[in-house]
Every structure is written in structure tokens, then in C-alpha cells.
Design a protein around this motif. Structure first.
Motif, PDB file in Angstrom:
ATOM      1  N   TRP A  16       0.533   7.590  11.459  1.00  0.00           N
ATOM      2  CA  TRP A  16       1.530   6.744  12.457  1.00  0.00           C
ATOM      3  C   TRP A  16       2.799   7.281  12.257  1.00  0.00           C
ATOM      4  O   TRP A  16       3.729   6.865  13.118  1.00  0.00           O
ATOM      5  CB  TRP A  16       1.325   5.194  12.128  1.00  0.00           C
ATOM      6  N   GLY A  17       3.172   7.893  11.304  1.00  0.00           N
ATOM      7  CA  GLY A  17       4.527   8.261  10.789  1.00  0.00           C
ATOM      8  C   GLY A  17       4.729   8.697   9.646  1.00  0.00           C
ATOM      9  O   GLY A  17       3.481   9.360   8.815  1.00  0.00           O
ATOM     10  N   ALA A  18       5.741   8.804   8.838  1.00  0.00           N
ATOM     11  CA  ALA A  18       5.985   8.885   7.440  1.00  0.00           C
ATOM     12  C   ALA A  18       6.996   8.248   6.783  1.00  0.00           C
ATOM     13  O   ALA A  18       7.902   7.639   7.250  1.00  0.00           O
ATOM     14  CB  ALA A  18       6.621  10.481   7.661  1.00  0.00           C
ATOM     15  N   ALA A  19       6.772   7.823   5.378  1.00  0.00           N
ATOM     16  CA  ALA A  19       7.588   7.141   4.703  1.00  0.00           C
ATOM     17  C   ALA A  19       8.461   8.028   3.815  1.00  0.00           C
ATOM     18  O   ALA A  19       7.958   9.021   3.359  1.00  0.00           O
ATOM     19  CB  ALA A  19       6.846   6.369   3.682  1.00  0.00           C
ATOM     20  N   MET A  20       9.657   8.190   3.938  1.00  0.00           N
ATOM     21  CA  MET A  20      10.558   9.137   3.296  1.00  0.00           C
ATOM     22  C   MET A  20      11.374   8.499   2.342  1.00  0.00           C
ATOM     23  O   MET A  20      12.235   7.482   2.565  1.00  0.00           O
ATOM     24  CB  MET A  20      11.478  10.007   4.297  1.00  0.00           C
ATOM     25  N   ARG A  21      11.559   9.470   1.164  1.00  0.00           N
ATOM     26  CA  ARG A  21      12.706   9.070   0.163  1.00  0.00           C
ATOM     27  C   ARG A  21      13.936   9.914   0.655  1.00  0.00           C
ATOM     28  O   ARG A  21      13.999  11.075   0.562  1.00  0.00           O
ATOM     29  CB  ARG A  21      12.158   9.458  -1.103  1.00  0.00           C
ATOM     30  N   ARG A  52       0.695  -1.247   0.081  1.00  0.00           N
ATOM     31  CA  ARG A  52      -0.045   0.120  -0.013  1.00  0.00           C
ATOM     32  C   ARG A  52       0.792   1.069   0.027  1.00  0.00           C
ATOM     33  O   ARG A  52       0.718   2.461  -0.668  1.00  0.00           O
ATOM     34  CB  ARG A  52      -0.921  -0.114   1.237  1.00  0.00           C
ATOM     35  N   VAL A  53       1.813   1.206   0.912  1.00  0.00           N
ATOM     36  CA  VAL A  53       2.838   2.368   0.993  1.00  0.00           C
ATOM     37  C   VAL A  53       3.589   2.667  -0.460  1.00  0.00           C
ATOM     38  O   VAL A  53       4.008   3.685  -1.194  1.00  0.00           O
ATOM     39  CB  VAL A  53       3.673   2.348   2.318  1.00  0.00           C
ATOM     40  N   ARG A  54       3.987   1.495  -0.993  1.00  0.00           N
ATOM     41  CA  ARG A  54       4.634   1.436  -2.476  1.00  0.00           C
ATOM     42  C   ARG A  54       4.057   2.218  -3.428  1.00  0.00           C
ATOM     43  O   ARG A  54       4.246   3.018  -4.043  1.00  0.00           O
ATOM     44  CB  ARG A  54       5.169   0.158  -2.755  1.00  0.00           C
ATOM     45  N   LYS A  55       2.656   1.719  -3.260  1.00  0.00           N
ATOM     46  CA  LYS A  55       1.541   2.384  -4.498  1.00  0.00           C
ATOM     47  C   LYS A  55       1.479   3.882  -4.138  1.00  0.00           C
ATOM     48  O   LYS A  55       1.343   4.554  -5.132  1.00  0.00           O
ATOM     49  CB  LYS A  55       0.311   1.646  -4.118  1.00  0.00           C
ATOM     50  N   LEU A  56       1.324   4.372  -2.928  1.00  0.00           N
ATOM     51  CA  LEU A  56       1.153   5.762  -2.621  1.00  0.00           C
ATOM     52  C   LEU A  56       2.340   6.611  -2.831  1.00  0.00           C
ATOM     53  O   LEU A  56       2.438   7.546  -3.470  1.00  0.00           O
ATOM     54  CB  LEU A  56       1.189   5.809  -0.998  1.00  0.00           C
ATOM     55  N   LEU A  57       3.713   5.782  -2.776  1.00  0.00           N
ATOM     56  CA  LEU A  57       4.836   6.459  -3.171  1.00  0.00           C
ATOM     57  C   LEU A  57       4.907   6.721  -4.799  1.00  0.00           C
ATOM     58  O   LEU A  57       5.697   7.754  -4.990  1.00  0.00           O
ATOM     59  CB  LEU A  57       6.035   6.017  -2.438  1.00  0.00           C
ATOM     60  N   GLY A  58       4.609   5.789  -5.249  1.00  0.00           N
ATOM     61  CA  GLY A  58       4.576   6.028  -6.655  1.00  0.00           C
ATOM     62  C   GLY A  58       3.301   6.437  -7.511  1.00  0.00           C
ATOM     63  O   GLY A  58       3.432   6.667  -8.871  1.00  0.00           O
ATOM     64  N   THR A  99      16.878   9.738  -0.728  1.00  0.00           N
ATOM     65  CA  THR A  99      17.745  10.228  -1.860  1.00  0.00           C
ATOM     66  C   THR A  99      16.773  10.169  -3.018  1.00  0.00           C
ATOM     67  O   THR A  99      15.752   9.593  -3.151  1.00  0.00           O
ATOM     68  CB  THR A  99      18.791   9.361  -2.134  1.00  0.00           C
ATOM     69  N   LYS A 100      17.270  11.007  -3.951  1.00  0.00           N
ATOM     70  CA  LYS A 100      16.233  11.513  -5.343  1.00  0.00           C
ATOM     71  C   LYS A 100      16.245   9.955  -5.971  1.00  0.00           C
ATOM     72  O   LYS A 100      17.047   9.332  -6.184  1.00  0.00           O
ATOM     73  CB  LYS A 100      17.084  12.565  -5.957  1.00  0.00           C
ATOM     74  N   GLY A 101      14.845   9.796  -6.320  1.00  0.00           N
ATOM     75  CA  GLY A 101      14.751   8.595  -7.018  1.00  0.00           C
ATOM     76  C   GLY A 101      14.553   7.193  -6.421  1.00  0.00           C
ATOM     77  O   GLY A 101      14.647   6.089  -6.805  1.00  0.00           O
ATOM     78  N   SER A 102      14.924   7.138  -4.983  1.00  0.00           N
ATOM     79  CA  SER A 102      14.950   6.002  -4.056  1.00  0.00           C
ATOM     80  C   SER A 102      13.546   5.292  -4.124  1.00  0.00           C
ATOM     81  O   SER A 102      12.537   6.059  -4.087  1.00  0.00           O
ATOM     82  CB  SER A 102      15.350   6.622  -2.650  1.00  0.00           C
ATOM     83  N   VAL A 103      13.663   4.023  -4.332  1.00  0.00           N
ATOM     84  CA  VAL A 103      12.381   3.298  -4.447  1.00  0.00           C
ATOM     85  C   VAL A 103      12.486   2.543  -2.766  1.00  0.00           C
ATOM     86  O   VAL A 103      11.263   1.842  -2.623  1.00  0.00           O
ATOM     87  CB  VAL A 103      12.619   2.219  -5.392  1.00  0.00           C
ATOM     88  N   LYS A 104      13.414   2.809  -2.082  1.00  0.00           N
ATOM     89  CA  LYS A 104      13.352   2.237  -0.625  1.00  0.00           C
ATOM     90  C   LYS A 104      13.202   3.276   0.501  1.00  0.00           C
ATOM     91  O   LYS A 104      14.245   3.764   0.703  1.00  0.00           O
ATOM     92  CB  LYS A 104      14.598   1.271  -0.375  1.00  0.00           C
ATOM     93  N   PRO A 105      11.949   3.469   0.765  1.00  0.00           N
ATOM     94  CA  PRO A 105      12.002   4.593   1.846  1.00  0.00           C
ATOM     95  C   PRO A 105      12.323   4.006   3.342  1.00  0.00           C
ATOM     96  O   PRO A 105      12.506   2.823   3.311  1.00  0.00           O
ATOM     97  CB  PRO A 105      10.147   4.801   1.789  1.00  0.00           C
ATOM     98  N   ILE A 106      12.612   5.085   4.092  1.00  0.00           N
ATOM     99  CA  ILE A 106      12.540   4.507   5.481  1.00  0.00           C
ATOM    100  C   ILE A 106      11.254   5.346   6.200  1.00  0.00           C
ATOM    101  O   ILE A 106      10.615   6.033   5.782  1.00  0.00           O
ATOM    102  CB  ILE A 106      14.121   5.206   6.065  1.00  0.00           C
ATOM    103  N   GLU A 152       1.286   9.429  -9.003  1.00  0.00           N
ATOM    104  CA  GLU A 152       1.616  10.717  -9.684  1.00  0.00           C
ATOM    105  C   GLU A 152       1.445  11.990  -8.851  1.00  0.00           C
ATOM    106  O   GLU A 152       2.539  12.551  -8.977  1.00  0.00           O
ATOM    107  CB  GLU A 152       0.785  10.738 -10.887  1.00  0.00           C
ATOM    108  N   GLU A 153       0.408  12.089  -7.959  1.00  0.00           N
ATOM    109  CA  GLU A 153       0.523  13.198  -7.285  1.00  0.00           C
ATOM    110  C   GLU A 153       1.635  13.107  -5.887  1.00  0.00           C
ATOM    111  O   GLU A 153       1.859  14.078  -5.198  1.00  0.00           O
ATOM    112  CB  GLU A 153      -0.884  13.147  -6.387  1.00  0.00           C
ATOM    113  N   ASN A 154       2.265  11.774  -5.913  1.00  0.00           N
ATOM    114  CA  ASN A 154       3.106  12.018  -4.865  1.00  0.00           C
ATOM    115  C   ASN A 154       4.640  11.791  -5.458  1.00  0.00           C
ATOM    116  O   ASN A 154       5.754  11.879  -4.552  1.00  0.00           O
ATOM    117  CB  ASN A 154       2.920  10.762  -3.657  1.00  0.00           C
ATOM    118  N   SER A 155       4.555  11.739  -6.741  1.00  0.00           N
ATOM    119  CA  SER A 155       5.977  11.409  -7.338  1.00  0.00           C
ATOM    120  C   SER A 155       7.214  12.438  -7.103  1.00  0.00           C
ATOM    121  O   SER A 155       8.426  12.052  -6.958  1.00  0.00           O
ATOM    122  CB  SER A 155       5.567  11.283  -8.835  1.00  0.00           C
ATOM    123  N   CYS A 156       6.797  13.679  -6.782  1.00  0.00           N
ATOM    124  CA  CYS A 156       7.787  14.535  -6.447  1.00  0.00           C
ATOM    125  C   CYS A 156       7.925  15.046  -4.952  1.00  0.00           C
ATOM    126  O   CYS A 156       8.777  15.709  -4.609  1.00  0.00           O
ATOM    127  CB  CYS A 156       7.261  16.050  -7.169  1.00  0.00           C
TER     128      CYS A 156
END
Length: 268
Positions: free
Chosen positions: A204-209, A178-184, A211-218, A186-190
């Protein structure tokens, strides 16, 4: 008298259930002290100039690495970095044999005491670099019981604390896909980060990229005495790579310490 195997298993099961119940009670007691908003005297850099004595200066990271040869042998590590330069100013290690097993949702009772002892040792010595903020390689309120390792250590040490998770706990309908879809989307891409909003509407928190273009958030969450907004800002300011530098340095040095010990043991 030697017990039959089934009696031994029942006894161990009872002891585990009893321990877990005690852990639940302890978590509930500590949770009453949890502060989820900014509660600190120091200030973060802004557009104006902050007097040096008022600014955040020392940020710590804690982590534990385990021996490949003996899984119960672990190295707890505390590092302190200068917040402005991200240079190491202090490090300490504790090599221990952990007796408490890993139980999901109760990691703090296995790893917490080791890390708290390192902080307490530094505090007792009145060390000038004692941290004003702590980052923990583990989750804060982003946790099945809303009180992860970062909360536990933060409350016990009474330090502003941020939880940094590399993997996502399944909480309140949140999961990796679900989080991967949210990060991907269009409205969240930038966006550098997105809020982790559960089915209940709770953040509950935040998923953060990192580095630029990172597909693995923390996954950032409140540990203690800090708001999510401030936690995100501090993490952004301390990231050179995927994870913030205090956590990265604690991880690197912890692994290196235990690796060298194992190499020396083999040589002997």
C-alpha cells in the motif's frame, strides 16, 4: 411550514447519505484514470549527467490550515520549490469558508477543490514555475477506498503526485502498532523505510524514517503517475526534517498566513 425536529434529522441524514453515494461514484470514476507507475518525461539525478531541460526542476507542496477561532475558515496553500536547492520559487494562498463537512475517507471532497483551484490558477497564467511533481499532505492509495486526497488531486490535475501521510490509515490489517513493531524489529533497525504490506499481500505504500533514529515515520503512497520506488526516492531527496520540504513549507506558510489574518482581525 416548519418541520418537526425528527423530520429535519431524517432529511439531513438522507442528504448526507445521498452526498456520500455521489462521492463514492465520483471516486470510482476517477479511480479508473489512476496510474500507479512512472509516467513523466523528466528524469531524476543518477550516476550520469542529465541535461538540465530533462531533469526534474519544480516540485510543489499543498496543504490546508484551519482557523482556531472559526473551524470552517481555512487557508489553502500552494508552494513550489526548486528541486535542486529546495528554495521557494512560488507561493499562493486561498482563504475560504468550507461548507462541506469532514467525512472519513472523503477528505478530497472537502479540501480538494481549494487546492485544485490554486493549481489551476497557476496553470492558466502559464507560470514558468508550474510544478512537474506534486506532494500532498494526505494519503494516496494508502486509503480505506484506495483513493485518497493525493490520488484525487493528482488525477484531476493530471500531475505526478505523491501522498505524504503523518498518520496511518487502518487498511488491510495495517495499523500503527503493527508498523511500529516492524520498524523496531532487528532486521529493519538499519532501514530507512519498510514496505507497508497488508494482510492481502498488497503493498500500500511505505513507512519511512525521515531522519536518523526517528521513531515517528511518515507514510508515503502513490498519488498518481508515479511508482512507489520513485516516490520514496524523491521524498528522501527532499527531506531536511521529518516531512519533505515542499509539504513542510506549505504547512508553515499556511499556518502563518491564517495566524496573521486572525491577529489583524483582533487588532481591528
Amino acid at each position: 411550514m416548519e418541520r418537526p425536529p425528527e423530520a429535519e434529522e431524517q432529511s439531513q441524514s438522507y442528504q448526507q447519505d445521498s452526498s456520500h453515494q455521489n462521492w463514492i461514484i465520483a471516486q470510482d470514476v476517477l479511480r479508473e484514470k489512476l496510474i500507479t507507475e512512472d509516467s513523466f518525461a523528466w528524469k531524476l539525478p543518477s550516476t550520469g549527467t542529465i541535461p538540465e531541460e530533462e531533469a526534474l526542476r519544480y516540485v510543489a507542496g499543498v496543504d490546508i490550515s484551519f482557523s482556531k477561532d472559526e473551524p470552517s475558515k481555512a487557508c489553502g496553500t500552494l508552494v513550489v520549490l526548486d528541486f535542486h536547492t529546495l528554495q521557494l520559487v512560488y507561493q499562493d494562498f486561498s482563504l475560504v469558508t468550507l461548507q462541506v463537512p469532514y467525512v472519513p475517507a472523503f477528505l478530497a471532497f472537502r479540501e480538494g477543490p481549494v487546492l485544485l483551484q490554486l493549481l489551476e490558477k497557476m496553470k492558466r497564467s502559464n507560470h514558468p514555475f508550474y510544478p512537474q511533481l506534486l506532494m500532498v499532505d494526505g494519503n494516496g492509495i494508502l486509503h480505506p477506498r484506495g483513493f485518497g486526497l493525493a490520488c484525487h488531486i493528482g488525477v484531476e490535475a493530471d500531475l505526478p503526485t505523491i501522498g505524504i501521510g503523518k498518520n496511518l490509515h487502518h487498511v488491510d490489517g495495517l495499523n500503527q502498532s503493527r508498523v511500529r513493531k516492524l520498524l523496531g524489529a532487528e532486521e529493519n533497525s538499519c532501514k530507512d523505510f519498510i514496505d507497508l504490506v497488508g494482510c492481502s499481500g498488497h503493498i500500500w505504500g511505505a513507512a519511512m524514517r525521515s531522519t536518523k533514529g526517528s521513531v515517528k515515520p511518515i507514510f508515503i503512497s502513490i498519488g498518481h503517475r508515479i511508482s512507489l520506488q520513485s516516490a520514496i526516492r524523491i521524498v528522501q531527496m527532499t527531506c531536511k526534517y521529518r516531512v519533505p520540504e515542499p509539504i513542510r513549507q506549505a504547512d508553515i506558510r499556511s499556518r502563518d498566513y491564517i495566524r496573521k489574518l486572525e491577529m489583524n482581525a483582533k487588532v481591528k
